[in-house]
Design an enzyme around this catalytic site. Structure first.
Site, PDB file in Angstrom:
ATOM      1  N   SER A  12       4.460  10.692  -5.610  1.00 41.49           N
ATOM      2  CA  SER A  12       5.604  10.294  -6.319  1.00 41.49           C
ATOM      3  C   SER A  12       5.214   9.333  -7.552  1.00 41.49           C
ATOM      4  O   SER A  12       3.998   8.936  -7.651  1.00 41.49           O
ATOM      5  CB  SER A  12       6.724   9.490  -5.309  1.00 41.49           C
ATOM      6  N   GLY A  13       5.892   9.268  -8.497  1.00 46.65           N
ATOM      7  CA  GLY A  13       5.721   8.353  -9.655  1.00 46.65           C
ATOM      8  C   GLY A  13       6.906   7.581  -9.818  1.00 46.65           C
ATOM      9  O   GLY A  13       8.238   7.882  -9.335  1.00 46.65           O
ATOM     10  N   ARG A  14       6.620   6.662 -10.731  1.00 45.22           N
ATOM     11  CA  ARG A  14       7.807   5.885 -11.285  1.00 45.22           C
ATOM     12  C   ARG A  14       7.369   5.159 -12.422  1.00 45.22           C
ATOM     13  O   ARG A  14       6.074   4.947 -12.973  1.00 45.22           O
ATOM     14  CB  ARG A  14       8.299   4.737 -10.130  1.00 45.22           C
ATOM     15  N   ASP A  68      -5.468   4.140 -10.167  1.00 49.56           N
ATOM     16  CA  ASP A  68      -4.640   3.382  -9.479  1.00 49.56           C
ATOM     17  C   ASP A  68      -5.061   2.326  -8.769  1.00 49.56           C
ATOM     18  O   ASP A  68      -4.540   1.179  -8.474  1.00 49.56           O
ATOM     19  CB  ASP A  68      -3.353   4.346  -8.939  1.00 49.56           C
ATOM     20  N   GLN A 107       1.950  10.618   6.384  1.00 50.11           N
ATOM     21  CA  GLN A 107       2.817  11.225   5.445  1.00 50.11           C
ATOM     22  C   GLN A 107       2.784  12.641   5.759  1.00 50.11           C
ATOM     23  O   GLN A 107       4.051  13.436   5.784  1.00 50.11           O
ATOM     24  CB  GLN A 107       2.183  10.852   4.147  1.00 50.11           C
ATOM     25  N   GLY A 122       1.811   0.304  -0.251  1.00 51.81           N
ATOM     26  CA  GLY A 122       2.838   0.487   0.664  1.00 51.81           C
ATOM     27  C   GLY A 122       2.578   0.142   1.983  1.00 51.81           C
ATOM     28  O   GLY A 122       3.723  -0.327   2.630  1.00 51.81           O
TER      29      GLY A 122
END
Length: 482
Positions: free
Chosen positions: A13-15, A235, A303, A402
């Site tokens: 995912s990205g944001r 990241d 996941q 996370g």
């Protein structure tokens, strides 16, 4: 400029996260979130890079609608994957995903041309089959030679937004092509690949001013006026910047997401025969640091179990269910290549347990418990190893990302490491991205002031060792042949 936006994109995912300093506290607001993932096409795995660009634009449009007229902007993503550009700046093909199996034989083939020892001495980077050096080696030779520029994923996204071509150092170091002594691309390694130095843009440090958005893009989509600042584009590099550690304290970090990155921040690399044998890496960090760390397959395991099970249970439910199962009943070697991208993760875990003479986890709860127990024991063993390799005592383990929300895993990690665990902030990667922008903008003097502000702005949960697990660690070590 008091508004800063982090584009933070991971494998799933990205944001876009807006950050600002209010009353001496860092305040975050997620303004856009989107899915990410690789897809299979013609028996290969690719990222949908155009989708990522579309979503960045959509997020900036959302920021403009929310009243943001001007801001700084930084980008971070995962490492090692790249785009090949022709002389007109167009992509030659889709962007391969690092879990593609085309590189399986590449390390052995490269070792015929340069020994693993020489490669490690030059780069200090651990051997992983998906490192960029092996991906480029496996790439079609003619297409590779036609490439005018080779940009890693975040560099390519910066290029599409600004028209500027860079190779940001924290991500470039993961290619296993940078020489620790010359601090540039190694000519011998480029020769092994049949590549030229001019196919790579200038190495660029985090905090570098890149300019504004492409004017056509800004006007076409009615976007805020953005000042692009080069973030620590890997990241993990951004996540480490976001660790709320006290200056001068003895600490290690665990960036806990799809991957678990366990390491320490150093001013000098550590590329000895011992560290090579243990497969530790020296990735370049921001502000003259190195990330001396161990790659461990992380929450990817759970996941995939969840995804392949149809998403029947939430991650929180899986953690709760696992907490009710017998501890340390079944254990796996999280770093075994068989778990890189199996067709059925739960069945692969069961097969490993059966092959090693253990009780086989049957229910999804037992599989989840097996994963969490095994991850914690991995952290305990590798943290001891990390301490021995560096010769420096580690008192506190900071878990960010996370995994910091997983109370069961955090407590298991405290037990397995025998050290205090400080969990949080979850948003460390976006924070690290924002901190570089804010240091550039003069909001913070340096990374130490920025980290103090993070510590004062976000809650950190502390876990103390509650159970002795030395016997279990010994059993795990036998299972994984440590």
């Amino acid at each position: 400029m008091d508004v800063h936006i982090a584009v933070d994109i991971g494998a799933s995912s990205g944001r876009l996260v807006l950050g600002r300093l209010l009353d001496s506290k860092l305040v975050l607001k997620e303004i856009h979130r989107f899915d990410n993932g690789f897809r299979e096409q013609d028996s290969s795995l690719y990222w949908d890079i155009e989708h990522l660009l579309e979503q960045i634009v959509a997020g900036l449009q959302a920021a403009k609608k929310a009243g943001v007229e001007s801001c700084t902007l930084g980008i971070d993503t995962w490492a090692v994957d790249y785009a090949l550009l022709d002389r007109e700046g167009k992509r030659l093909r889709e962007v391969y995903a690092y879990r593609d199996r085309r590189t399986d034989s590449a390390p052995a083939e490269v070792e015929k041309l340069i020994s693993r020892e020489a490669l490690y001495e030059k780069t200090g980077i651990q051997q992983l089959t998906f490192n960029t050096i092996y991906q480029l080696f496996a790439h079609d030779r003619a297409e590779r030679a036609r490439a005018d520029q080779i940009l890693l994923v975040p560099d390519y996204l910066y290029y599409r937004l600004s028209g500027k071509q860079i190779n940001e150092v924290t991500n470039a170091s993961t290619t296993q092509l940078l020489n620790l002594q010359t601090r540039d691309y190694d000519e011998e390694l480029l020769s092994v690949l049949g590549l030229r130095r001019e196919q790579f843009a200038a190495l660029t440090e985090p905090g570098t001013y890149l300019g504004g958005l492409d004017q056509v893009l800004q006007q076409q989509y009615d976007l805020p006026s953005c000042t692009l600042v080069v973030a620590a584009t890997h990241d993990t590099a951004s996540a480490v910047l976001g660790v709320p550690a006290r200056q001068g304290s003895s600490w290690a970090y665990l960036s806990s997401g799809t991957w678990s990155l366990l390491g320490v921040e150093r001013e000098q690399p550590l590329n000895t025969k011992e560290t090579m044998k243990a497969n530790y890496t020296n990735e370049w960090g921001a502000y003259g640091t190195y990330r001396f760390l161990k790659n461990i397959t992380g929450l990817w395991l759970i996941q995939e179990v969840r995804r392949q099970g149809g998403g029947r249970y939430s991650f929180a439910e899986l953690v709760q269910m696992a907490g009710q199962c017998e501890p340390y009943r079944s254990l796996i070697d999280c770093n075994d290549d068989r778990f890189l991208n199996p067709p059925d993760m739960a069945e692969e875990i069961r097969s490993f347990c059966k092959e090693t003479g253990q009780k086989v986890p049957e229910s999804v709860a037992e599989v989840a418990r097996c994963i969490f127990d095994s991850l914690a024991l991995s952290y305990g063993t590798y943290l001891d190893e990390l301490e021995a390799l560096t010769g420096e005592a580690i008192e506190v383990l900071h878990i960010v990302g996370g995994g910091a929300k997983n109370e069961l895993l955090c407590q298991l990690t405290a037990d397995a490491t025998g050290r205090q665990v400080c969990a949080g902030p979850v948003e460390s990667t976006a924070l690290g991205n924002l901190m570089v922008q804010m240091i550039h903008a003069g909001v913070f003097r340096d990374i130490h002031e920025a980290r103090r502000t993070v510590a004062e702005s976000f809650e950190v949960t502390r876990y103390e060792p509650a159970h002795v697990v030395s016997g279990v660690k010994e059993r795990w070590n036998r299972i994984v042949k440590k």
